[in-house]
Write a protein that holds these residues in place. Structure first.
Motif, PDB file in Angstrom:
ATOM      1  N   LEU A 190      31.605   3.318 -20.391  1.00  0.00           N
ATOM      2  CA  LEU A 190      31.729   2.778 -18.840  1.00  0.00           C
ATOM      3  C   LEU A 190      31.052   4.077 -18.103  1.00  0.00           C
ATOM      4  N   ARG A 191      31.403   5.308 -18.613  1.00  0.00           N
ATOM      5  CA  ARG A 191      30.971   6.591 -17.983  1.00  0.00           C
ATOM      6  C   ARG A 191      29.347   6.529 -18.263  1.00  0.00           C
ATOM      7  N   ALA A 192      29.091   6.308 -19.412  1.00  0.00           N
ATOM      8  CA  ALA A 192      27.374   6.288 -19.618  1.00  0.00           C
ATOM      9  C   ALA A 192      26.643   5.398 -18.681  1.00  0.00           C
ATOM     10  N   VAL A 193      27.176   4.483 -18.258  1.00  0.00           N
ATOM     11  CA  VAL A 193      26.333   3.423 -17.443  1.00  0.00           C
ATOM     12  C   VAL A 193      26.611   3.907 -15.735  1.00  0.00           C
ATOM     13  N   GLY A 194      27.468   4.860 -15.651  1.00  0.00           N
ATOM     14  CA  GLY A 194      27.579   5.457 -14.235  1.00  0.00           C
ATOM     15  C   GLY A 194      28.770   5.224 -13.388  1.00  0.00           C
ATOM     16  N   ALA A 195      29.820   4.452 -14.238  1.00  0.00           N
ATOM     17  CA  ALA A 195      31.110   4.560 -13.510  1.00  0.00           C
ATOM     18  C   ALA A 195      31.639   5.627 -13.116  1.00  0.00           C
ATOM     19  N   ASP A 196      32.131   5.964 -11.823  1.00  0.00           N
ATOM     20  CA  ASP A 196      32.558   7.354 -11.208  1.00  0.00           C
ATOM     21  C   ASP A 196      34.041   7.610 -11.631  1.00  0.00           C
ATOM     22  N   HIS A 197      34.686   6.277 -11.785  1.00  0.00           N
ATOM     23  CA  HIS A 197      36.179   6.425 -12.466  1.00  0.00           C
ATOM     24  C   HIS A 197      36.483   5.330 -13.593  1.00  0.00           C
ATOM     25  N   VAL A 198      37.049   5.819 -14.510  1.00  0.00           N
ATOM     26  CA  VAL A 198      37.250   4.623 -15.460  1.00  0.00           C
ATOM     27  C   VAL A 198      38.884   4.670 -15.626  1.00  0.00           C
ATOM     28  N   VAL A 199      39.174   3.388 -15.906  1.00  0.00           N
ATOM     29  CA  VAL A 199      40.716   3.074 -16.231  1.00  0.00           C
ATOM     30  C   VAL A 199      40.705   2.296 -17.561  1.00  0.00           C
ATOM     31  N   ASP A 200      41.731   3.131 -18.332  1.00  0.00           N
ATOM     32  CA  ASP A 200      41.898   2.079 -19.601  1.00  0.00           C
ATOM     33  C   ASP A 200      43.129   1.071 -19.326  1.00  0.00           C
ATOM     34  N   PHE A 201      42.953  -0.144 -19.533  1.00  0.00           N
ATOM     35  CA  PHE A 201      43.933  -1.228 -18.947  1.00  0.00           C
ATOM     36  C   PHE A 201      45.032  -0.994 -20.020  1.00  0.00           C
ATOM     37  N   THR A 202      44.980  -0.195 -21.177  1.00  0.00           N
ATOM     38  CA  THR A 202      46.014  -0.334 -22.106  1.00  0.00           C
ATOM     39  C   THR A 202      47.256   0.742 -21.615  1.00  0.00           C
ATOM     40  N   ARG A 203      46.693   1.446 -20.624  1.00  0.00           N
ATOM     41  CA  ARG A 203      47.546   2.805 -20.387  1.00  0.00           C
ATOM     42  C   ARG A 203      47.893   2.789 -18.845  1.00  0.00           C
ATOM     43  N   GLU A 204      47.230   2.155 -18.111  1.00  0.00           N
ATOM     44  CA  GLU A 204      47.396   2.321 -16.674  1.00  0.00           C
ATOM     45  C   GLU A 204      46.997   0.780 -16.092  1.00  0.00           C
ATOM     46  N   ASP A 205      47.802   0.466 -14.830  1.00  0.00           N
ATOM     47  CA  ASP A 205      47.559  -0.611 -14.045  1.00  0.00           C
ATOM     48  C   ASP A 205      46.987  -0.453 -12.885  1.00  0.00           C
ATOM     49  N   VAL A 206      45.699  -0.902 -12.893  1.00  0.00           N
ATOM     50  CA  VAL A 206      44.635  -0.405 -11.879  1.00  0.00           C
ATOM     51  C   VAL A 206      45.131  -1.024 -10.405  1.00  0.00           C
ATOM     52  N   THR A 207      45.889  -2.027 -10.515  1.00  0.00           N
ATOM     53  CA  THR A 207      46.231  -2.767  -9.348  1.00  0.00           C
ATOM     54  C   THR A 207      47.634  -2.044  -8.850  1.00  0.00           C
ATOM     55  N   ARG A 208      48.084  -1.052  -9.276  1.00  0.00           N
ATOM     56  CA  ARG A 208      49.270  -0.023  -9.010  1.00  0.00           C
ATOM     57  C   ARG A 208      48.725   1.502  -8.641  1.00  0.00           C
ATOM     58  N   ASN A 209      47.647   1.778  -8.470  1.00  0.00           N
ATOM     59  CA  ASN A 209      47.036   3.085  -8.535  1.00  0.00           C
ATOM     60  C   ASN A 209      46.873   3.485  -6.932  1.00  0.00           C
ATOM     61  N   GLY A 210      47.088   2.730  -6.253  1.00  0.00           N
ATOM     62  CA  GLY A 210      47.182   3.140  -4.757  1.00  0.00           C
ATOM     63  C   GLY A 210      45.951   3.105  -4.123  1.00  0.00           C
ATOM     64  N   VAL A 211      44.877   2.607  -4.868  1.00  0.00           N
ATOM     65  CA  VAL A 211      43.506   2.610  -4.085  1.00  0.00           C
ATOM     66  C   VAL A 211      43.270   1.165  -3.358  1.00  0.00           C
ATOM     67  N   SER A 212      42.519   0.837  -2.670  1.00  0.00           N
ATOM     68  CA  SER A 212      42.236  -0.289  -1.980  1.00  0.00           C
ATOM     69  C   SER A 212      40.634  -0.361  -2.320  1.00  0.00           C
ATOM     70  N   TYR A 213      40.233  -1.622  -2.950  1.00  0.00           N
ATOM     71  CA  TYR A 213      38.934  -1.833  -3.073  1.00  0.00           C
ATOM     72  C   TYR A 213      38.204  -2.636  -2.168  1.00  0.00           C
ATOM     73  N   ASP A 214      36.945  -2.430  -1.914  1.00  0.00           N
ATOM     74  CA  ASP A 214      36.104  -3.403  -0.964  1.00  0.00           C
ATOM     75  C   ASP A 214      35.442  -4.492  -1.732  1.00  0.00           C
ATOM     76  N   ARG A 215      35.159  -4.256  -2.979  1.00  0.00           N
ATOM     77  CA  ARG A 215      34.760  -5.372  -3.766  1.00  0.00           C
ATOM     78  C   ARG A 215      35.478  -5.327  -5.065  1.00  0.00           C
ATOM     79  N   ILE A 216      35.767  -6.590  -5.753  1.00  0.00           N
ATOM     80  CA  ILE A 216      36.345  -6.538  -6.988  1.00  0.00           C
ATOM     81  C   ILE A 216      35.863  -7.590  -7.666  1.00  0.00           C
ATOM     82  N   LEU A 217      35.269  -7.280  -8.714  1.00  0.00           N
ATOM     83  CA  LEU A 217      34.591  -8.395  -9.788  1.00  0.00           C
ATOM     84  C   LEU A 217      35.608  -8.324 -10.852  1.00  0.00           C
ATOM     85  N   ASP A 218      35.993  -9.433 -11.061  1.00  0.00           N
ATOM     86  CA  ASP A 218      36.873  -9.580 -12.305  1.00  0.00           C
ATOM     87  C   ASP A 218      36.455 -10.471 -13.313  1.00  0.00           C
TER      88      ASP A 218
END
Ligand code: NAP
Length: 324
Positions: A190-218
Motif C-alpha cells: 500500500l505504501r509502495a503504490v502511494g497510500a499516505d496512511h495505511v491501516v492494518d484491519f487486524t489491529r485497528e478499526d478504521v471506522t473508529r479512528n475519528g477521521v471523516s472521509y470524503d470518498r470511501i471505496l469498499d
C-alpha cells in the motif's frame, strides 16, 4: 490453440490446459492474438461458481462457456465481415466479462466493440493487468457523479488486492490524501503504490479512528455499510464493489435509505465493463506512468491453476500476469 478450461463449477484443480479449435471471426467480430492476460478474483468465481451472484451471466447451473480469463491485451490477427473500427495488427485491450471469458488462451474472438486501443507507452503485460480491475476502481471512485477533489480524504478498504492498488493510484492522481486498509502482509504494498496512511484491519478499526472521509471505496465488503456511515463527511460518498448477494442487497437497500435521509451517498459502485471513456482515461494515466501496476509474477498458461489457488489463499501480492 491452447486454452485453460473447465466443464463444470468446482475445485481449481479440475482446470486443465488443452488444445481447442482456434475460433474464426464472424460478422462484426475480431480475432485477437493474446499477448498477455492477468488473474482477477472474478476468475476464481467463474471457476468455483461461488458466490452465486457471480453465476449471473455465466450460467446458473453450470458454466455456459468452457474457457476462463477476463483481462486481455493483444494484437488483432483477423477480422470478420462488417468490422469497421479494427484491422489486423491493431494493439488492443479488453475485459471479456460481457462475452463470457477466454483470455487464458492463445487467441480470443469477440465483437469488435469489446476491444479498445491499448495504452501505447506501456508493455502488453502491464496493460493486461488493467481492463477489469482498474475500470472497477475508476468507476467506484467516480460513483454518484461526485468527483474527487484535491485534498479530499479518500479511504480504500481492501486496498491490497487486484482492484485496490489501482484505486489508490487513481485517487492520488486527483490530489487526494489516501488511506489504504488491508491485512498486515499488504502494508508495504500500500505504501509502495502511494497510500499516505495505511491501516492494518487486524489491529485497528478504521471506522473508529475519528477521521471523516470524503470518498470511501469498499472492496473488502466484510462489514456492514452502517459501520462506514459514521466515517463519512456530510457530503461524503461510499461505494461498495459487491461480491455476494448479501453485500449487494445490504448496500443497495440500506445505503439508499441512508442516502435519502442525508446529503451523503451510499450504495453499490456502478460497473460498466469496457466503458470507452473510462478506458481512454486509464490509458492516459497509464501512458503518463501514473497507473504502474504491482506485478506479483509472470506465468505461462500451465501455471494458471496453481496461481489461482495462490490468489484464493491470499498468497499473491499484486497482479499475476499470464504471458502467452
Ligand atoms: N459491480 C461490482 O460491484 C463488481 C463487478 C465485478 C466484479 N466485482 C467483484 O469485486 C471484487 C474485486 O475485488 P478484488 O479483485 O480487488 O478482490 P481481492 O483481490 O480479493 O482484494 C480484496 C482485498 O481485501 C483484503 N481484505 C480481506 N478482509 C479484509 C477486511 N476485513 N478489511 C480490509 N481488507 C480486507 C484482502 O486481503 P487478503 O487477500 O489478505 O484476504 C484483499 O487484499 C471481486 O470479488 C469481484 O468479483 C464487483
Amino acid at each position: 490453440m491452447r486454452a485453460v478450461l473447465r466443464d463444470r463449477y468446482g475445485p481449481i484443480h479440475a482446470l486443465r490446459v488443452e488444445e481447442v479449435e482456434r475460433p474464426v471471426p464472424g460478422e462484426g467480430e475480431a480475432l485477437v492474438r493474446v499477448q498477455a492476460s492477468s488473474l482477477n478474483r472474478a476468475d476464481l468465481h467463474s471457476v468455483t461458481g461461488m458466490p452465486r451472484l457471480a453465476r449471473i451471466g455465466i450460467g446458473m447451473t453450470g458454466p455456459r462457456f468452457p474457457l476462463i480469463g477476463l483481462d486481455v491485451a493483444g494484437t488483432v490477427e483477423e477480422v470478420g465481415g462488417n468490422v469497421r473500427g479494427l484491422a489486423p495488427g491493431d494493439e488492443v485491450w479488453a475485459d471479456l466479462s460481457p462475452v463470457g471469458s477466454g483470455a487464458f488462451a492463445d487467441y480470443v474472438c469477440a465483437a469488435e466493440g469489446i476491444f479498445s486501443p491499448r495504452p501505447a507507452k506501456i508493455g502488453f503485460e502491464e496493460a493486461a493487468t488493467m481492463p477489469h480491475s482498474a475500470i472497477l476502481a475508476l468507476q467506484g471512485l467516480r460513483a454518484w457523479g461526485r468527483p474527487i477533489s484535491p485534498g479530499h480524504q479518500v479511504l480504500i478498504n481492501g486496498a491490497g488486492g487486484c482492484v485496490g492498488p489501482f484505486a489508490v493510484r487513481i485517487a492520488k492522481s486527483h490530489g487526494a490524501e489516501v488511506t489504504g486498509v488491508d491485512s498486515t502482509a499488504k502494508m508495504d504494498l500500500l505504501r509502495a503504490v502511494g497510500a499516505d496512511h495505511v491501516v492494518d484491519f487486524t489491529r485497528e478499526d478504521v471506522t473508529r479512528n475519528g477521521v471523516s472521509y470524503d470518498r470511501i471505496l469498499d472492496i473488502a465488503t466484510h462489514r456492514s455499510v452502517f459501520d462506514f456511515r459514521r466515517s463519512l463527511t456530510p457530503d461524503g460518498t461510499y461505494s461498495m464493489i459487491a461480491d455476494g448477494l448479501g453485500d449487494l442487497f445490504g448496500a443497495a437497500i440500506f445505503g439508499s435509505l441512508f442516502s435519502i435521509r442525508t446529503g451523503r451517498r451510499m450504495g453499490i459502485a456502478p460497473w460498466k465493463p469496457n466503458d470507452r471513456d473510462g478506458l481512454a482515461h486509464l490509458s492516459d494515466l497509464a501512458n503518463q506512468g501514473v497507473l504502474e501496476p504491482v506485478i506479483d509474477r509472470r506465468i505461462g498458461l500451465e501455471e494458471v491453476p496453481i496461481a489461482l489457488l495462490d490468489l484464493q489463499q491470499g498468497r499473491t501480492l499484486g497482479k499475476v500476469v499470464v504471458g502467452i
